[in-house]
Scaffold this motif. Sequence first.
Motif, PDB file in Angstrom:
ATOM      1  N   LEU A   1     -18.326  28.532   0.378  1.00 55.79           N
ATOM      2  CA  LEU A   1     -19.571  29.303   0.348  1.00 55.79           C
ATOM      3  C   LEU A   1     -20.704  28.513   1.002  1.00 55.79           C
ATOM      4  N   ALA A   2     -20.793  27.227   0.685  1.00 51.62           N
ATOM      5  CA  ALA A   2     -21.825  26.376   1.290  1.00 51.62           C
ATOM      6  C   ALA A   2     -21.671  26.347   2.809  1.00 51.62           C
ATOM      7  N   ALA A   3     -20.434  26.251   3.277  1.00 53.05           N
ATOM      8  CA  ALA A   3     -20.194  26.226   4.726  1.00 53.05           C
ATOM      9  C   ALA A   3     -20.602  27.555   5.360  1.00 53.05           C
ATOM     10  N   GLU A   4     -20.257  28.665   4.735  1.00 50.64           N
ATOM     11  CA  GLU A   4     -20.632  29.986   5.256  1.00 50.64           C
ATOM     12  C   GLU A   4     -22.148  30.146   5.333  1.00 50.64           C
ATOM     13  N   MET A   5     -22.835  29.645   4.303  1.00 52.36           N
ATOM     14  CA  MET A   5     -24.288  29.791   4.237  1.00 52.36           C
ATOM     15  C   MET A   5     -25.029  28.706   5.013  1.00 52.36           C
TER      16      MET A   5
ATOM     17  N   VAL B   1     -25.473  25.537   4.133  1.00 51.61           N
ATOM     18  CA  VAL B   1     -26.297  24.727   3.229  1.00 51.61           C
ATOM     19  C   VAL B   1     -25.403  23.635   2.641  1.00 51.61           C
ATOM     20  N   SER B   2     -26.028  22.613   2.086  1.00 55.02           N
ATOM     21  CA  SER B   2     -25.255  21.550   1.443  1.00 55.02           C
ATOM     22  C   SER B   2     -24.710  22.049   0.108  1.00 55.02           C
ATOM     23  N   THR B   3     -23.666  21.395  -0.364  1.00 58.59           N
ATOM     24  CA  THR B   3     -23.100  21.796  -1.659  1.00 58.59           C
ATOM     25  C   THR B   3     -24.085  21.530  -2.793  1.00 58.59           C
ATOM     26  N   SER B   4     -24.925  20.501  -2.661  1.00 55.48           N
ATOM     27  CA  SER B   4     -25.908  20.235  -3.717  1.00 55.48           C
ATOM     28  C   SER B   4     -26.986  21.322  -3.739  1.00 55.48           C
ATOM     29  N   THR B   5     -27.410  21.781  -2.572  1.00 55.56           N
ATOM     30  CA  THR B   5     -28.376  22.891  -2.511  1.00 55.56           C
ATOM     31  C   THR B   5     -27.751  24.147  -3.099  1.00 55.56           C
ATOM     32  N   LEU B   6     -26.504  24.411  -2.739  1.00 56.37           N
ATOM     33  CA  LEU B   6     -25.813  25.582  -3.278  1.00 56.37           C
ATOM     34  C   LEU B   6     -25.727  25.495  -4.795  1.00 56.37           C
ATOM     35  N   SER B   7     -25.326  24.353  -5.308  1.00 57.84           N
ATOM     36  CA  SER B   7     -25.186  24.169  -6.754  1.00 57.84           C
ATOM     37  C   SER B   7     -26.504  24.445  -7.475  1.00 57.84           C
ATOM     38  N   ARG B   8     -27.584  23.921  -6.935  1.00 62.34           N
ATOM     39  CA  ARG B   8     -28.917  24.123  -7.512  1.00 62.34           C
ATOM     40  C   ARG B   8     -29.308  25.605  -7.499  1.00 62.34           C
ATOM     41  N   ASN B   9     -28.981  26.304  -6.396  1.00 61.81           N
ATOM     42  CA  ASN B   9     -29.342  27.714  -6.274  1.00 61.81           C
ATOM     43  C   ASN B   9     -28.432  28.638  -7.079  1.00 61.81           C
TER      44      ASN B   9
END
Length: 162
Positions: free
Chosen positions: A67-71, A73-81
């Motif tokens: 999902l992070a790769a598709e969007m 964004v970094s995995t940490s940003t994804l996790s936070r969001n």
Amino acid sequence: MNPVTTASNPTGAAVKPQGCTNLKLRQLMRRVAQHYDSEVGKSGLKGTQYSLLSYVVKLGPIRAVDLAAEMKVSTSTLSRNLQPLVAAGWLAVGPGVDARSHLISATEAGQAKRAEAQRRWRVAQEGINRALGVERVVALHSLLDEAMARLSPGDGDDELSP
């Protein structure tokens, strides 16, 4: 540089960009984001939350790294969001194919929230189309797509593509 004939440059004389492209793009992005956020916000979602929820509805169940790769964004940003959407019950994080992986999916409530927000997003998009004119929006999309392709890093290079 190729000469450009426009209403503000009717002779087609060579022109040089005035000002900072980065600043101008940031100013435009803030204005556009405010427009979308004010409309999508009526659904209770921020624009970034609507985007994340939409990706999961479209692609899920999906691993966080994918999902992070598709969007982009970094995995940490994804996790936070992800956290507020999981807390609200719109997304769920379940077991993946092995003990270390997890899959993110939209709940029924999340799918309903996304549908509600999508209606608000359409209103925002129609507002942009009216304000700028559909032809200008199509041209802007084309120019942005071309710029993204030209500015994408190539085969491991740190340099921007020419």
